[in-house]
Design a protein around this motif. Structure first.
Motif, PDB file in Angstrom:
ATOM      1  N   ARG A  71       3.819   7.020 -14.267  1.00  0.00           N
ATOM      2  CA  ARG A  71       3.413   6.078 -13.228  1.00  0.00           C
ATOM      3  C   ARG A  71       2.663   6.823 -12.146  1.00  0.00           C
ATOM      4  O   ARG A  71       3.025   7.929 -11.791  1.00  0.00           O
ATOM      5  CB  ARG A  71       4.625   5.412 -12.577  1.00  0.00           C
ATOM      6  N   CYS A  72       1.617   6.175 -11.632  1.00  0.00           N
ATOM      7  CA  CYS A  72       0.888   6.684 -10.477  1.00  0.00           C
ATOM      8  C   CYS A  72       0.886   5.587  -9.422  1.00  0.00           C
ATOM      9  O   CYS A  72       0.814   4.404  -9.760  1.00  0.00           O
ATOM     10  CB  CYS A  72      -0.557   7.044 -10.830  1.00  0.00           C
ATOM     11  N   GLU A  73       0.935   5.988  -8.164  1.00  0.00           N
ATOM     12  CA  GLU A  73       0.896   5.017  -7.074  1.00  0.00           C
ATOM     13  C   GLU A  73       0.027   5.580  -5.962  1.00  0.00           C
ATOM     14  O   GLU A  73       0.079   6.767  -5.657  1.00  0.00           O
ATOM     15  CB  GLU A  73       2.297   4.735  -6.548  1.00  0.00           C
ATOM     16  N   ALA A  74      -0.777   4.701  -5.361  1.00  0.00           N
ATOM     17  CA  ALA A  74      -1.629   5.088  -4.231  1.00  0.00           C
ATOM     18  C   ALA A  74      -1.650   3.940  -3.237  1.00  0.00           C
ATOM     19  O   ALA A  74      -1.635   2.767  -3.620  1.00  0.00           O
ATOM     20  CB  ALA A  74      -3.045   5.409  -4.708  1.00  0.00           C
ATOM     21  N   ARG A  75      -1.684   4.273  -1.988  1.00  0.00           N
ATOM     22  CA  ARG A  75      -1.769   3.278  -0.911  1.00  0.00           C
ATOM     23  C   ARG A  75      -3.212   3.231  -0.458  1.00  0.00           C
ATOM     24  O   ARG A  75      -3.832   4.257  -0.211  1.00  0.00           O
ATOM     25  CB  ARG A  75      -0.861   3.732   0.232  1.00  0.00           C
ATOM     26  N   THR A  86      -1.182  -1.597  -2.288  1.00  0.00           N
ATOM     27  CA  THR A  86      -0.614  -0.562  -3.138  1.00  0.00           C
ATOM     28  C   THR A  86      -1.242  -0.724  -4.513  1.00  0.00           C
ATOM     29  O   THR A  86      -1.322  -1.828  -5.035  1.00  0.00           O
ATOM     30  CB  THR A  86       0.917  -0.706  -3.236  1.00  0.00           C
ATOM     31  N   LEU A  87      -1.705   0.374  -5.068  1.00  0.00           N
ATOM     32  CA  LEU A  87      -2.241   0.386  -6.427  1.00  0.00           C
ATOM     33  C   LEU A  87      -1.259   1.158  -7.283  1.00  0.00           C
ATOM     34  O   LEU A  87      -0.875   2.274  -6.923  1.00  0.00           O
ATOM     35  CB  LEU A  87      -3.611   1.067  -6.474  1.00  0.00           C
ATOM     36  N   ARG A  88      -0.872   0.562  -8.399  1.00  0.00           N
ATOM     37  CA  ARG A  88       0.001   1.260  -9.343  1.00  0.00           C
ATOM     38  C   ARG A  88      -0.688   1.307 -10.696  1.00  0.00           C
ATOM     39  O   ARG A  88      -1.364   0.363 -11.094  1.00  0.00           O
ATOM     40  CB  ARG A  88       1.345   0.559  -9.473  1.00  0.00           C
ATOM     41  N   TYR A 101      -2.207  -2.350 -11.510  1.00  0.00           N
ATOM     42  CA  TYR A 101      -1.861  -3.578 -10.804  1.00  0.00           C
ATOM     43  C   TYR A 101      -1.644  -3.325  -9.317  1.00  0.00           C
ATOM     44  O   TYR A 101      -1.416  -2.200  -8.894  1.00  0.00           O
ATOM     45  CB  TYR A 101      -0.641  -4.260 -11.423  1.00  0.00           C
ATOM     46  N   THR A 102      -1.767  -4.402  -8.552  1.00  0.00           N
ATOM     47  CA  THR A 102      -1.453  -4.392  -7.130  1.00  0.00           C
ATOM     48  C   THR A 102      -0.217  -5.262  -6.952  1.00  0.00           C
ATOM     49  O   THR A 102      -0.288  -6.477  -7.092  1.00  0.00           O
ATOM     50  CB  THR A 102      -2.618  -4.942  -6.280  1.00  0.00           C
ATOM     51  N   PRO A 103       0.934  -4.631  -6.677  1.00  0.00           N
ATOM     52  CA  PRO A 103       2.164  -5.409  -6.534  1.00  0.00           C
ATOM     53  C   PRO A 103       2.208  -6.148  -5.199  1.00  0.00           C
ATOM     54  O   PRO A 103       1.525  -5.774  -4.248  1.00  0.00           O
ATOM     55  CB  PRO A 103       3.265  -4.343  -6.604  1.00  0.00           C
ATOM     56  N   ASP A 104       3.009  -7.187  -5.156  1.00  0.00           N
ATOM     57  CA  ASP A 104       3.261  -7.937  -3.919  1.00  0.00           C
ATOM     58  C   ASP A 104       1.998  -8.372  -3.201  1.00  0.00           C
ATOM     59  O   ASP A 104       1.902  -8.274  -1.976  1.00  0.00           O
ATOM     60  CB  ASP A 104       4.148  -7.126  -2.976  1.00  0.00           C
ATOM     61  N   LEU A 105       1.043  -8.846  -3.958  1.00  0.00           N
ATOM     62  CA  LEU A 105      -0.165  -9.400  -3.343  1.00  0.00           C
ATOM     63  C   LEU A 105       0.209 -10.597  -2.485  1.00  0.00           C
ATOM     64  O   LEU A 105      -0.371 -10.829  -1.428  1.00  0.00           O
ATOM     65  CB  LEU A 105      -1.148  -9.797  -4.446  1.00  0.00           C
ATOM     66  N   THR A 162     -14.279   1.946 -12.825  1.00  0.00           N
ATOM     67  CA  THR A 162     -14.845   0.612 -12.603  1.00  0.00           C
ATOM     68  C   THR A 162     -13.739  -0.433 -12.469  1.00  0.00           C
ATOM     69  O   THR A 162     -13.769  -1.275 -11.568  1.00  0.00           O
ATOM     70  CB  THR A 162     -15.789   0.233 -13.766  1.00  0.00           C
ATOM     71  N   MET A 163     -12.746  -0.357 -13.336  1.00  0.00           N
ATOM     72  CA  MET A 163     -11.637  -1.314 -13.276  1.00  0.00           C
ATOM     73  C   MET A 163     -10.837  -1.154 -11.986  1.00  0.00           C
ATOM     74  O   MET A 163     -10.427  -2.147 -11.388  1.00  0.00           O
ATOM     75  CB  MET A 163     -10.722  -1.139 -14.489  1.00  0.00           C
ATOM     76  N   THR A 164     -10.614   0.070 -11.568  1.00  0.00           N
ATOM     77  CA  THR A 164      -9.844   0.307 -10.345  1.00  0.00           C
ATOM     78  C   THR A 164     -10.579  -0.249  -9.135  1.00  0.00           C
ATOM     79  O   THR A 164      -9.976  -0.939  -8.297  1.00  0.00           O
ATOM     80  CB  THR A 164      -9.572   1.811 -10.170  1.00  0.00           C
ATOM     81  N   ARG A 165     -11.872   0.012  -9.041  1.00  0.00           N
ATOM     82  CA  ARG A 165     -12.659  -0.523  -7.915  1.00  0.00           C
ATOM     83  C   ARG A 165     -12.665  -2.054  -7.942  1.00  0.00           C
ATOM     84  O   ARG A 165     -12.507  -2.701  -6.903  1.00  0.00           O
ATOM     85  CB  ARG A 165     -14.090   0.030  -7.955  1.00  0.00           C
ATOM     86  N   ALA A 166     -12.826  -2.643  -9.128  1.00  0.00           N
ATOM     87  CA  ALA A 166     -12.833  -4.104  -9.249  1.00  0.00           C
ATOM     88  C   ALA A 166     -11.476  -4.692  -8.877  1.00  0.00           C
ATOM     89  O   ALA A 166     -11.403  -5.701  -8.165  1.00  0.00           O
ATOM     90  CB  ALA A 166     -13.211  -4.515 -10.674  1.00  0.00           C
ATOM     91  N   LEU A 167     -10.406  -4.062  -9.335  1.00  0.00           N
ATOM     92  CA  LEU A 167      -9.064  -4.545  -9.028  1.00  0.00           C
ATOM     93  C   LEU A 167      -8.808  -4.526  -7.517  1.00  0.00           C
ATOM     94  O   LEU A 167      -8.322  -5.505  -6.947  1.00  0.00           O
ATOM     95  CB  LEU A 167      -8.020  -3.690  -9.746  1.00  0.00           C
ATOM     96  N   LEU A 168      -9.180  -3.431  -6.856  1.00  0.00           N
ATOM     97  CA  LEU A 168      -8.960  -3.326  -5.411  1.00  0.00           C
ATOM     98  C   LEU A 168      -9.830  -4.319  -4.641  1.00  0.00           C
ATOM     99  O   LEU A 168      -9.365  -4.927  -3.666  1.00  0.00           O
ATOM    100  CB  LEU A 168      -9.200  -1.898  -4.940  1.00  0.00           C
TER     101      LEU A 168
END
Length: 184
Positions: A71-75, A86-88, A101-105, A162-168
């Motif tokens: 697991r990786c997590e970044a704020r 939060t990005l996990r 995923y972004t938890p607790d949106l 690309t997916m990470t930027r789109a997700l955020l």
């Protein structure tokens, strides 16, 4: 006729007296000592995942939970500094995926009067999304935005970026709307 019979016998692997036979291969002894490969302690792609997230100016904390799961997590703080996401990322060699995923949106209590309308809005948004999906956990009320990247052929770092930027970007856009419609 004799030649074809010998060819058939050779093909079947039957020993023919007076003919040279191939020597069976001896099994190799197991590798021991310093030359033995070290057992894996983390999934194959966790190092590349961490480097990719760092290249995106995120400061991930990555932890291997087992030889096949990490697991990786970044704020992530929005440009205005008001909202933080939060990005996990979950890397799995079992499923050959990276689950972002972004938890607790937002949160929607299962028994709240506004939850049915919010779930309808989530279904409409999921129909419009080209990348990702919104998920609702009926047990906790958590709403999250997620994407999955297959890794069977290797980790495509460009696709992951690309997916990470789109997700955020989607989470920053959809989060306030969902929180405005959600129930405490």
């Amino acid at each position: 006729m004799r030649r074809s019979l010998l060819a058939l016998i050779a093909l079947l692997g039957v020993a023919v007296p007076g003919r040279a036979q191939p020597v069976p291969a001896r099994p190799r002894p197991p590798v021991t000592g310093a030359a033995a490969p070290a057992p894996r302690t983390a999934p194959r792609h966790v190092a590349a995942l961490e480097v990719t997230l760092r290249d995106l100016a995120l400061d991930p904390l990555c932890v291997a939970e087992s030889p096949v799961h990490a697991r990786c997590e970044a704020r992530v703080t929005a440009a205005g500094g008001e909202d933080a996401l939060t990005l996990r990322a979950v890397a799995s060699d079992e499923t050959h995926t990276v689950y972002l995923y972004t938890p607790d949106l937002a949160r929607a209590a299962p028994d709240a009067p506004s939850t049915p309308a919010l779930l309808r809005r989530i279904a409409e948004l999921n129909h419009e999304l080209l990348l990702g999906k919104l998920e609702w956990d009926a047990g906790t009320g958590e709403i999250r935005l997620s994407m999955v990247l297959p890794t069977q052929g290797g980790l495509d770092r460009e696709a992951l970026g690309t997916m990470t930027r789109a997700l955020l970007a989607l989470a920053a856009r959809l989060g306030p709307t969902l929180r405005g419609s959600a129930t405490p």
